[in-house]
Write a protein that holds these residues in place. Structure first.
Motif, PDB file in Angstrom:
ATOM      1  N   GLU A  56       0.819  -1.206   0.000  1.00  0.00           N
ATOM      2  CA  GLU A  56       0.000   0.000   0.000  1.00  0.00           C
ATOM      3  C   GLU A  56       0.855   1.259   0.000  1.00  0.00           C
ATOM      4  N   ALA A  57       2.084   1.169   0.513  1.00  0.00           N
ATOM      5  CA  ALA A  57       2.937   2.342   0.642  1.00  0.00           C
ATOM      6  C   ALA A  57       3.942   2.466  -0.499  1.00  0.00           C
ATOM      7  N   ALA A  58       3.891   1.585  -1.475  1.00  0.00           N
ATOM      8  CA  ALA A  58       4.887   1.573  -2.545  1.00  0.00           C
ATOM      9  C   ALA A  58       4.655   2.724  -3.519  1.00  0.00           C
ATOM     10  N   SER A  59       5.735   3.339  -3.936  1.00  0.00           N
ATOM     11  CA  SER A  59       5.651   4.404  -4.925  1.00  0.00           C
ATOM     12  C   SER A  59       5.628   3.792  -6.325  1.00  0.00           C
ATOM     13  N   LEU A  60       5.323   4.628  -7.312  1.00  0.00           N
ATOM     14  CA  LEU A  60       5.297   4.165  -8.699  1.00  0.00           C
ATOM     15  C   LEU A  60       6.657   3.610  -9.106  1.00  0.00           C
ATOM     16  N   GLU A  61       7.722   4.299  -8.714  1.00  0.00           N
ATOM     17  CA  GLU A  61       9.070   3.854  -9.070  1.00  0.00           C
ATOM     18  C   GLU A  61       9.398   2.499  -8.444  1.00  0.00           C
ATOM     19  N   THR A  62       9.030   2.307  -7.182  1.00  0.00           N
ATOM     20  CA  THR A  62       9.305   1.050  -6.495  1.00  0.00           C
ATOM     21  C   THR A  62       8.554  -0.108  -7.155  1.00  0.00           C
ATOM     22  N   LEU A  87       4.555 -13.922 -13.516  1.00  0.00           N
ATOM     23  CA  LEU A  87       5.041 -13.556 -12.173  1.00  0.00           C
ATOM     24  C   LEU A  87       5.234 -14.811 -11.323  1.00  0.00           C
ATOM     25  N   ARG A  88       4.301 -15.732 -11.392  1.00  0.00           N
ATOM     26  CA  ARG A  88       4.444 -16.983 -10.622  1.00  0.00           C
ATOM     27  C   ARG A  88       5.639 -17.793 -11.122  1.00  0.00           C
ATOM     28  N   ARG A  89       5.812 -17.835 -12.437  1.00  0.00           N
ATOM     29  CA  ARG A  89       6.914 -18.587 -13.041  1.00  0.00           C
ATOM     30  C   ARG A  89       8.274 -18.008 -12.638  1.00  0.00           C
ATOM     31  N   HIS A  90       8.326 -16.681 -12.465  1.00  0.00           N
ATOM     32  CA  HIS A  90       9.571 -16.008 -12.103  1.00  0.00           C
ATOM     33  C   HIS A  90       9.710 -15.829 -10.590  1.00  0.00           C
ATOM     34  N   HIS A  91       8.829 -16.464  -9.799  1.00  0.00           N
ATOM     35  CA  HIS A  91       8.886 -16.466  -8.336  1.00  0.00           C
ATOM     36  C   HIS A  91       8.799 -15.052  -7.754  1.00  0.00           C
ATOM     37  N   ALA A  92       7.825 -14.282  -8.203  1.00  0.00           N
ATOM     38  CA  ALA A  92       7.597 -12.935  -7.689  1.00  0.00           C
ATOM     39  C   ALA A  92       6.983 -13.028  -6.290  1.00  0.00           C
ATOM     40  N   PRO A  93       7.088 -11.963  -5.489  1.00  0.00           N
ATOM     41  CA  PRO A  93       6.454 -11.959  -4.166  1.00  0.00           C
ATOM     42  C   PRO A  93       4.938 -12.126  -4.283  1.00  0.00           C
ATOM     43  N   ASP A  94       4.350 -12.818  -3.324  1.00  0.00           N
ATOM     44  CA  ASP A  94       2.920 -13.099  -3.354  1.00  0.00           C
ATOM     45  C   ASP A  94       2.085 -11.821  -3.375  1.00  0.00           C
ATOM     46  N   ALA A  95       2.503 -10.797  -2.637  1.00  0.00           N
ATOM     47  CA  ALA A  95       1.750  -9.544  -2.587  1.00  0.00           C
ATOM     48  C   ALA A  95       1.664  -8.916  -3.976  1.00  0.00           C
ATOM     49  N   LEU A  96       2.723  -8.996  -4.740  1.00  0.00           N
ATOM     50  CA  LEU A  96       2.733  -8.436  -6.093  1.00  0.00           C
ATOM     51  C   LEU A  96       1.829  -9.253  -7.014  1.00  0.00           C
ATOM     52  N   GLU A  98      -0.795 -11.039  -6.168  1.00  0.00           N
ATOM     53  CA  GLU A  98      -2.185 -10.783  -5.783  1.00  0.00           C
ATOM     54  C   GLU A  98      -2.659  -9.428  -6.282  1.00  0.00           C
ATOM     55  N   ALA A  99      -1.793  -8.417  -6.213  1.00  0.00           N
ATOM     56  CA  ALA A  99      -2.162  -7.078  -6.675  1.00  0.00           C
ATOM     57  C   ALA A  99      -2.408  -7.077  -8.183  1.00  0.00           C
ATOM     58  N   VAL A 100      -1.571  -7.762  -8.944  1.00  0.00           N
ATOM     59  CA  VAL A 100      -1.754  -7.820 -10.401  1.00  0.00           C
ATOM     60  C   VAL A 100      -2.993  -8.644 -10.746  1.00  0.00           C
ATOM     61  N   ALA A 101      -3.262  -9.690 -10.003  1.00  0.00           N
ATOM     62  CA  ALA A 101      -4.429 -10.538 -10.275  1.00  0.00           C
ATOM     63  C   ALA A 101      -5.738  -9.777 -10.087  1.00  0.00           C
ATOM     64  N   GLU A 102      -5.731  -8.714  -9.282  1.00  0.00           N
ATOM     65  CA  GLU A 102      -6.941  -7.917  -9.051  1.00  0.00           C
ATOM     66  C   GLU A 102      -7.209  -6.910 -10.170  1.00  0.00           C
ATOM     67  N   LEU A 103      -6.282  -6.744 -11.100  1.00  0.00           N
ATOM     68  CA  LEU A 103      -6.464  -5.815 -12.218  1.00  0.00           C
ATOM     69  C   LEU A 103      -7.460  -6.400 -13.218  1.00  0.00           C
TER      70      LEU A 103
END
Length: 129
Positions: A56-62, A87-96, A98-103
């Motif tokens: 929730e606190a991440a900036s656009l750049e981050t 993202l799952r294939r590249h072992h991205a963080p779960d929070a990321l 989940e956020a993309v899946a909501e788009l």
């Protein structure tokens, strides 16, 4: 029974286990000299999505940097479902993930910048409501 390929003897192995007992039981460094301890992160170290930074606190750049670190150019252009599977294939963080899946599922993303703007924009629009 001991194999002949061990680098350490049985006695040295037991000695090393004994040396680690204090560290394993206490949960913090047990060395008397400070310079042996690992150095903590600096205040200006970049924060990553899955680390100490709340999504929730991440900036656009981050967000863009985390997406670019995880995804490849070959993953774009792609619809949301394909980006989530990449993202799952590249072992991205779960929070990321989940956020993309909501788009929106039918939207086709052109790159990490486009996706990051949508993630930050989605969060910004829900904060204003």
């Amino acid at each position: 029974m001991q194999r002949g390929s061990d680098r350490l003897s049985v006695h040295r192995d037991d000695e090393m286990k004994h040396e680690l007992q204090g560290l394993l039981r206490s949960g913090h460094p047990t060395r008397s000299e400070e310079w042996h301890d690992p150095e903590p992160g600096a205040d200006d170290d970049p924060q990553v999505w899955g680390g100490g930074l709340a999504p929730e606190a991440a900036s656009l750049e981050t967000v863009r940097l985390e997406l670019a670190r995880t995804l490849h150019r070959a993953d774009f252009p792609a619809p949301t479902k394909s980006v989530v599977s990449a993202l799952r294939r590249h072992h991205a963080p779960d929070a990321l993930i989940e956020a993309v899946a909501e788009l929106p599922p039918k939207k086709t993303w052109q790159g990490a910048q486009d996706l990051a703007e949508a993630l930050v924009g989605e969060r910004g629009s829900t904060e204003r409501e």
